[in-house]
Design a protein around this motif. Structure first.
Motif, PDB file in Angstrom:
ATOM      1  N   SER A 199       0.856  -1.181   0.000  1.00 61.17           N
ATOM      2  CA  SER A 199       0.000   0.000   0.000  1.00 61.17           C
ATOM      3  C   SER A 199       0.891   1.230   0.000  1.00 61.17           C
ATOM      4  O   SER A 199       2.057   1.177   0.409  1.00 61.17           O
ATOM      5  CB  SER A 199      -0.925   0.015   1.225  1.00 61.17           C
ATOM      6  N   HIS A 201       0.866   5.834   0.205  1.00 61.42           N
ATOM      7  CA  HIS A 201       0.212   7.120   0.391  1.00 61.42           C
ATOM      8  C   HIS A 201       1.039   8.153  -0.358  1.00 61.42           C
ATOM      9  O   HIS A 201       2.219   8.337  -0.065  1.00 61.42           O
ATOM     10  CB  HIS A 201       0.129   7.466   1.888  1.00 61.42           C
ATOM     11  N   ASP A 209       3.762  12.166  -8.607  1.00 58.12           N
ATOM     12  CA  ASP A 209       4.019  12.055  -7.172  1.00 58.12           C
ATOM     13  C   ASP A 209       5.307  12.774  -6.786  1.00 58.12           C
ATOM     14  O   ASP A 209       6.319  12.678  -7.477  1.00 58.12           O
ATOM     15  CB  ASP A 209       4.100  10.585  -6.757  1.00 58.12           C
ATOM     16  N   GLY A 319      -1.807   3.942  -5.151  1.00 58.32           N
ATOM     17  CA  GLY A 319      -2.074   4.150  -3.734  1.00 58.32           C
ATOM     18  C   GLY A 319      -2.968   5.334  -3.459  1.00 58.32           C
ATOM     19  O   GLY A 319      -3.417   6.051  -4.353  1.00 58.32           O
ATOM     20  N   LYS A 320      -3.225   5.568  -2.179  1.00 58.46           N
ATOM     21  CA  LYS A 320      -4.053   6.691  -1.731  1.00 58.46           C
ATOM     22  C   LYS A 320      -3.341   8.011  -2.027  1.00 58.46           C
ATOM     23  O   LYS A 320      -2.160   8.164  -1.770  1.00 58.46           O
ATOM     24  CB  LYS A 320      -4.326   6.567  -0.235  1.00 58.46           C
ATOM     25  N   VAL A 321      -4.092   8.978  -2.556  1.00 61.49           N
ATOM     26  CA  VAL A 321      -3.496  10.211  -3.061  1.00 61.49           C
ATOM     27  C   VAL A 321      -3.988  11.430  -2.289  1.00 61.49           C
ATOM     28  O   VAL A 321      -5.174  11.550  -1.995  1.00 61.49           O
ATOM     29  CB  VAL A 321      -3.818  10.375  -4.565  1.00 61.49           C
ATOM     30  N   ASP A 322      -3.067  12.333  -1.970  1.00 62.90           N
ATOM     31  CA  ASP A 322      -3.371  13.676  -1.490  1.00 62.90           C
ATOM     32  C   ASP A 322      -2.944  14.651  -2.561  1.00 62.90           C
ATOM     33  O   ASP A 322      -1.785  14.637  -2.994  1.00 62.90           O
ATOM     34  CB  ASP A 322      -2.621  14.010  -0.198  1.00 62.90           C
TER      35      ASP A 322
END
Length: 325
Positions: A199, A201, A209, A319-322
């Motif tokens: 996983s 982030h 990224d 993965g989880k993105v900000d």
């Protein structure tokens, strides 16, 4: 001993600073050609090798019977296209990482390699540095007991270079593709194992990224990593076992970031530090490549190896993105 004549596709700054000098210095290799339309860009390469043949197009270099192998330092999104063209032209291929944008693109590269009978591989230079060979041996012989955790960090800050290809999403930019291949791939290189879970982030800017924090699970040990293009220059890898630890001071850019150094700390015994002064992993990579071409010697990093790391990169990029820095 047959000399391998290398041609370079494009006058990139990395080719000039690292790989052209490495090819020139490597035993069994010769810097024979460069494809660029710019006389100004060709000039410093000719300073390394005065007899260098300069071609005005990539296709012209591929058509030359003076070139045996092609080194490809182009932007990431062009790697597969020109690797396949080079193989079709009868040239061996050494291509910068990541050699493909997704794991399934390696299937076409593997098929073309096998059909042509030529050598094609990714320029994953750390696989040729003796510090990584030593770490593999230390882990294999139980020097720190059973491996339980690996941590890898690789960071630099190029926020002031918006024109850099690493800051261009359409050209395969982003930290994971640029340096995640090292921070994630090194766990596979050192242990020979594949992750069962992963996983990530991600912090994003303009669809690429800039910071990535990765958690993965391998058989018997956990893995954590951080890669960033927006943090101070730093790199470090540690291996934590049941009876000791191994730390690497300059695991990726050995000699440029710092001197390569391994610290082994078994529980209850004296710490050992092993240093590797004046080792050029780029020269070793080219020499290993030439030995494989001449003698059929095993090569430390195959397309299949590269595909496995790309699968990790693909999972991390999902993965989880900000959004935002």
């Amino acid at each position: 001993m047959k000399t391998v004549n290398f041609g370079i596709l494009g006058a990139s700054s990395f080719a000039l600073s690292q790989m052209a000098p490495a090819i020139h210095a490597a035993r069994g290799a010769r810097l024979a050609g460069l494809a660029t339309r710019s006389a100004d860009k060709a000039a410093p390469f000719q300073g390394i090798e005065p007899d260098l043949d300069v071609f005005d197009s990539y296709d012209a270099l591929l058509a030359s019977d003076k070139i045996d192998a092609v080194y490809i330092p182009l932007p990431n999104h062009l790697h597969v296209e020109w690797s396949l063209k080079a193989l079709a032209a009868g040239k061996h291929v050494l291509c910068e990482k990541p050699m493909a944008m997704t794991a399934d693109q390696y299937d076409d590269l593997i098929a073309a390699r096998d059909e042509s009978g030529l050598m094609a591989t990714e320029a994953y230079m750390i696989a040729h540095h003796p510090q990584w060979k030593m770490v593999r041996e230390l882990l294999a012989d139980g020097s720190i007991g059973d491996l339980r955790h690996v941590n890898a960090v690789f960071c630099y800050n190029n926020a002031d270079k918006p024109e850099n290809v690493r800051n261009q999403p359409g050209m395969g930019g982003g930290g994971i593709r640029d340096i995640g291949v090292y921070a994630m791939g090194c766990a596979r290189l050192a242990t020979g194992q594949e992750p069962s879970e992963l996983s990530a982030h991600l912090t994003m800017e303009s669809d690429f990224d800039t910071v990535a924090r990765i958690d993965a699970r391998f058989p018997g040990f956990g893995f954590q990593s951080m890669v960033s293009m927006r943090m101070a220059r730093y790199q470090h890898v540690s291996f934590h076992g049941t009876t000791g630890t191994i730390t690497m001071k300059a695991p990726f850019n050995a000699g440029a970031y710092d001197q390569a150094e391994i610290c082994i700390e078994p529980s209850g015994t004296e710490r050992r530090t092993i240093r590797f002064p004046e080792v050029n992993q780029y020269v070793l990579q080219v020499e290993a490549y030439c030995r494989t071409l001449r003698e059929g010697a095993p090569y430390a990093w195959t397309l299949e190896d590269a595909r496995g790391t790309q699968a990790m990169l693909d999972a991390a990029l999902a993965g989880k993105v900000d959004q935002g820095a």
